[in-house]
Scaffold this motif. Structure first.
Motif, PDB file in Angstrom:
ATOM      1  N   ASP A 292     -28.568   7.233 -56.086  1.00  0.00           N
ATOM      2  CA  ASP A 292     -27.570   8.156 -56.620  1.00  0.00           C
ATOM      3  C   ASP A 292     -28.195   9.434 -57.172  1.00  0.00           C
ATOM      4  O   ASP A 292     -27.562  10.489 -57.153  1.00  0.00           O
ATOM      5  CB  ASP A 292     -26.787   7.472 -57.750  1.00  0.00           C
ATOM      6  CG  ASP A 292     -26.041   6.246 -57.255  1.00  0.00           C
ATOM      7  OD1 ASP A 292     -25.035   6.415 -56.554  1.00  0.00           O
ATOM      8  OD2 ASP A 292     -26.492   5.120 -57.556  1.00  0.00           O
ATOM      9  N   ILE A 293     -29.400   9.335 -57.692  1.00  0.00           N
ATOM     10  CA  ILE A 293     -30.105  10.481 -58.263  1.00  0.00           C
ATOM     11  C   ILE A 293     -31.516  10.515 -57.674  1.00  0.00           C
ATOM     12  O   ILE A 293     -32.209   9.495 -57.647  1.00  0.00           O
ATOM     13  CB  ILE A 293     -30.195  10.401 -59.801  1.00  0.00           C
ATOM     14  CG1 ILE A 293     -28.789  10.371 -60.428  1.00  0.00           C
ATOM     15  CG2 ILE A 293     -30.984  11.581 -60.362  1.00  0.00           C
ATOM     16  CD1 ILE A 293     -28.806  10.206 -61.944  1.00  0.00           C
ATOM     17  N   LEU A 294     -31.920  11.690 -57.190  1.00  0.00           N
ATOM     18  CA  LEU A 294     -33.296  11.890 -56.733  1.00  0.00           C
ATOM     19  C   LEU A 294     -34.148  12.374 -57.902  1.00  0.00           C
ATOM     20  O   LEU A 294     -33.705  13.218 -58.692  1.00  0.00           O
ATOM     21  CB  LEU A 294     -33.346  12.932 -55.616  1.00  0.00           C
ATOM     22  CG  LEU A 294     -32.615  12.617 -54.312  1.00  0.00           C
ATOM     23  CD1 LEU A 294     -32.810  13.759 -53.323  1.00  0.00           C
ATOM     24  CD2 LEU A 294     -33.103  11.306 -53.716  1.00  0.00           C
ATOM     25  N   GLN A 295     -35.386  11.866 -57.979  1.00  0.00           N
ATOM     26  CA  GLN A 295     -36.270  12.198 -59.101  1.00  0.00           C
ATOM     27  C   GLN A 295     -37.650  12.674 -58.632  1.00  0.00           C
ATOM     28  O   GLN A 295     -38.674  12.098 -58.983  1.00  0.00           O
ATOM     29  CB  GLN A 295     -36.411  10.969 -60.002  1.00  0.00           C
ATOM     30  CG  GLN A 295     -35.086  10.519 -60.610  1.00  0.00           C
ATOM     31  CD  GLN A 295     -35.179   9.176 -61.292  1.00  0.00           C
ATOM     32  OE1 GLN A 295     -35.604   8.193 -60.706  1.00  0.00           O
ATOM     33  NE2 GLN A 295     -34.776   9.115 -62.548  1.00  0.00           N
ATOM     34  N   PRO A 296     -37.693  13.742 -57.849  1.00  0.00           N
ATOM     35  CA  PRO A 296     -38.996  14.244 -57.410  1.00  0.00           C
ATOM     36  C   PRO A 296     -39.815  14.773 -58.576  1.00  0.00           C
ATOM     37  O   PRO A 296     -39.266  15.309 -59.544  1.00  0.00           O
ATOM     38  CB  PRO A 296     -38.631  15.377 -56.439  1.00  0.00           C
ATOM     39  CG  PRO A 296     -37.262  15.811 -56.868  1.00  0.00           C
ATOM     40  CD  PRO A 296     -36.581  14.585 -57.371  1.00  0.00           C
ATOM     41  N   ASP A 297     -41.114  14.605 -58.485  1.00  0.00           N
ATOM     42  CA  ASP A 297     -42.026  15.243 -59.442  1.00  0.00           C
ATOM     43  C   ASP A 297     -42.550  16.510 -58.770  1.00  0.00           C
ATOM     44  O   ASP A 297     -43.170  16.446 -57.711  1.00  0.00           O
ATOM     45  CB  ASP A 297     -43.188  14.302 -59.791  1.00  0.00           C
ATOM     46  CG  ASP A 297     -44.049  14.846 -60.919  1.00  0.00           C
ATOM     47  OD1 ASP A 297     -44.577  15.964 -60.775  1.00  0.00           O
ATOM     48  OD2 ASP A 297     -44.203  14.161 -61.947  1.00  0.00           O
ATOM     49  N   VAL A 298     -42.303  17.659 -59.395  1.00  0.00           N
ATOM     50  CA  VAL A 298     -42.654  18.927 -58.758  1.00  0.00           C
ATOM     51  C   VAL A 298     -44.169  19.072 -58.567  1.00  0.00           C
ATOM     52  O   VAL A 298     -44.624  19.811 -57.692  1.00  0.00           O
ATOM     53  CB  VAL A 298     -42.070  20.118 -59.549  1.00  0.00           C
ATOM     54  CG1 VAL A 298     -42.715  20.250 -60.916  1.00  0.00           C
ATOM     55  CG2 VAL A 298     -42.169  21.405 -58.762  1.00  0.00           C
ATOM     56  N   GLY A 299     -44.949  18.327 -59.341  1.00  0.00           N
ATOM     57  CA  GLY A 299     -46.397  18.349 -59.173  1.00  0.00           C
ATOM     58  C   GLY A 299     -46.902  17.398 -58.110  1.00  0.00           C
ATOM     59  O   GLY A 299     -48.099  17.393 -57.804  1.00  0.00           O
ATOM     60  N   TRP A 300     -46.014  16.595 -57.533  1.00  0.00           N
ATOM     61  CA  TRP A 300     -46.405  15.595 -56.537  1.00  0.00           C
ATOM     62  C   TRP A 300     -45.640  15.694 -55.226  1.00  0.00           C
ATOM     63  O   TRP A 300     -46.102  15.198 -54.201  1.00  0.00           O
ATOM     64  CB  TRP A 300     -46.187  14.174 -57.095  1.00  0.00           C
ATOM     65  CG  TRP A 300     -46.849  13.878 -58.389  1.00  0.00           C
ATOM     66  CD1 TRP A 300     -47.847  14.583 -58.990  1.00  0.00           C
ATOM     67  CD2 TRP A 300     -46.554  12.790 -59.277  1.00  0.00           C
ATOM     68  NE1 TRP A 300     -48.196  14.012 -60.197  1.00  0.00           N
ATOM     69  CE2 TRP A 300     -47.413  12.897 -60.394  1.00  0.00           C
ATOM     70  CE3 TRP A 300     -45.646  11.728 -59.238  1.00  0.00           C
ATOM     71  CZ2 TRP A 300     -47.399  11.994 -61.449  1.00  0.00           C
ATOM     72  CZ3 TRP A 300     -45.624  10.824 -60.286  1.00  0.00           C
ATOM     73  CH2 TRP A 300     -46.497  10.953 -61.383  1.00  0.00           C
ATOM     74  N   CYS A 301     -44.463  16.304 -55.242  1.00  0.00           N
ATOM     75  CA  CYS A 301     -43.590  16.266 -54.052  1.00  0.00           C
ATOM     76  C   CYS A 301     -43.846  17.396 -53.076  1.00  0.00           C
ATOM     77  O   CYS A 301     -43.293  17.404 -51.976  1.00  0.00           O
ATOM     78  CB  CYS A 301     -42.121  16.288 -54.474  1.00  0.00           C
ATOM     79  SG  CYS A 301     -41.547  17.894 -55.088  1.00  0.00           S
ATOM     80  N   GLY A 302     -44.680  18.370 -53.475  1.00  0.00           N
ATOM     81  CA  GLY A 302     -44.948  19.524 -52.626  1.00  0.00           C
ATOM     82  C   GLY A 302     -44.857  20.844 -53.347  1.00  0.00           C
ATOM     83  O   GLY A 302     -44.997  21.904 -52.744  1.00  0.00           O
ATOM     84  N   GLY A 303     -44.620  20.787 -54.665  1.00  0.00           N
ATOM     85  CA  GLY A 303     -44.551  22.017 -55.444  1.00  0.00           C
ATOM     86  C   GLY A 303     -43.157  22.601 -55.483  1.00  0.00           C
ATOM     87  O   GLY A 303     -42.191  22.031 -54.979  1.00  0.00           O
ATOM     88  N   MET A 304     -43.044  23.778 -56.096  1.00  0.00           N
ATOM     89  CA  MET A 304     -41.743  24.420 -56.258  1.00  0.00           C
ATOM     90  C   MET A 304     -41.147  24.815 -54.915  1.00  0.00           C
ATOM     91  O   MET A 304     -39.929  24.690 -54.696  1.00  0.00           O
ATOM     92  CB  MET A 304     -41.883  25.663 -57.152  1.00  0.00           C
ATOM     93  CG  MET A 304     -40.562  26.272 -57.564  1.00  0.00           C
ATOM     94  SD  MET A 304     -39.592  25.164 -58.639  1.00  0.00           S
ATOM     95  CE  MET A 304     -40.564  25.274 -60.152  1.00  0.00           C
TER      96      MET A 304
END
Length: 400
Positions: A292-304
């Motif tokens: 229901d909710i995505l929780q990417p980490d901006v430091g791990w998912c590919g950046g901004m």
């Protein structure tokens, strides 16, 4: 055809990568007695010798990666993430070639070249962590060169303040501090059997008594469970008003997440994505209806640069994006997105009893929530609005 050049921006002169130990971006690298390493359920708990401490199996083995990008005029953009010395090698020996001599405004082309040049040995994990660090440092540099905060480069704030839930060992204290909810670590997984399951539910029940009926309570399962255990946990937790069950299964088991989402009680949310990477990984989660909710980490998912694509994809599927931790790097994103209505704050005080900067001691000027909120004006400095603590013993292992 004459190629038009961007005007007013100096080109990139140097890319440097450092590693540093002790908290900060590698926030699991904490001393003894910290809640974040106190018998938390993990996939490694099936082995008794690795059950008590996540550090025992090396969760803090890498350390922090610090990326600096210096422009020809001496302006420096930087970012921190996890990756340590192996990521330093990737940044200096492989990725730097796609930045040095280039215009910092070409972040789309730079990202594309970093990702596809490493695809044969990357795609996720450490390589994408390194790409994320470079990309965030590039956005920091671009903001500083243009004299604007990153959130302005992303389209500007859509609300006046951020509101936060707290992740830590004491949701009851988080409620007193003004947070909208509290997420607790799960302490027992399948290896603990039915007795461990009872202990999990008892801990949740106790916390519900402390915080009352309306405060959000969530469980962070850190990839430790299988579908059967996660389903039983969700069903048993329902009477205690569990808002969501987070990252219950291995991030590679999309089919398991789809099954869990079908199994949980109506109204309970399934969330995941902390250890997912790139638009393609999140496309799987969305198209297979895994959460229901995505929780990417901006430091791990590919950046901004990549998080913007992930968010747009989620928005088209009617899903929320609530990034995992990541301090100012996620704050500048969340404040600009309607499908990111709140943010996570990781309680990095050892007892979860005080609000302290998440990436301390590596960042200077890192804003923190007050009464569970952060004004947009606290994010108005150029770039990400923080400085690097240069008093730390940083090591550059692959200097060129």
């Amino acid at each position: 055809m004459v190629r038009m050049e961007y005007t007013g921006l100096p080109r990139i002169k140097h890319v440097r990568a450092f590693t540093v130990r002790g908290g900060g971006a590698d926030y699991h690298d904490q001393g003894e007695g910290h809640w974040i390493d106190d018998h938390i359920a993990t996939p490694m708990a099936r082995y008794p010798e690795y059950r008590q401490s996540r550090q025992s199996f090396g969760i803090n083995a890498l350390g922090t990666l610090v990326v600096e990008i210096e422009a020809e005029d001496g302006t420096i953009g930087f970012a921190v993430t996890t990756g340590g010395e192996p990521a330093c090698f990737l940044v200096e020996r492989h990725l730097a070639r796609f930045l040095e001599g280039r215009n910092p405004a070409e972040y789309e082309k730079i990202w594309d070249q970093m990702y596809f040049s490493t695809q044969y040995y990357g795609r996720k994990g450490l390589v994408v962590n390194a790409i994320s660090g470079v990309d965030l440092a590039l956005w920091d540099l671009l903001g500083k060169l243009r004299g604007e905060p990153v959130h302005a480069l992303l389209g500007g704030a859509v609300r006046d303040e951020l509101q936060f839930y707290a992740t830590g060992s004491r949701p009851d204290l988080a409620k007193d501090m003004g947070f909208i909810g509290g997420k607790m670590p799960l302490h027992h997984g399948p290896a603990g059997g039915i007795e461990g399951l009872r202990k999990n539910i008892a801990e949740l029940a106790t916390m519900r008594e402390r915080v009352g009926p309306d405060f959000w309570l969530m469980l962070d399962c850190w990839m430790a469970l299988d579908v059967d255990y996660a389903t039983r946990l969700a069903l048993a937790a329902n009477e205690h008003g569990l808002k969501w069950i987070e990252e219950a299964i291995s991030p590679d088991d999309y089919w398991g997440y789809a099954a869990l989402k079908r199994n949980v009680p109506r109204g309970m949310l399934v969330t995941t994505g902390e250890h997912e990477a790139t638009r393609w990984g999140f496309r799987m989660l969305l198209e297979m209806d895994c959460c229901d909710i995505l929780q990417p980490d901006v430091g791990w998912c590919g950046g901004m640069t990549e998080l913007l694509k992930i968010s747009a994809l989620a928005d088209a599927h009617g899903k929320l994006v609530v990034p995992h931790g990541s301090s100012v790097y996620s704050y500048h994103f969340v404040i600009t997105r309607h499908n990111s209505p709140f943010a996570e704050f990781l309680m990095m005080h050892p007892a979860s009893s005080e609000v302290v900067p998440m990436f301390h001691p590596q960042l200077i000027g890192e804003p923190v929530p007050v009464n569970g909120r952060l004004r947009a004006s606290a994010l108005d400095k150029p770039g990400f609005g923080v400085e690097l603590n240069r008093d730390l013993p940083m090591h550059r292992p692959y200097a060129r």
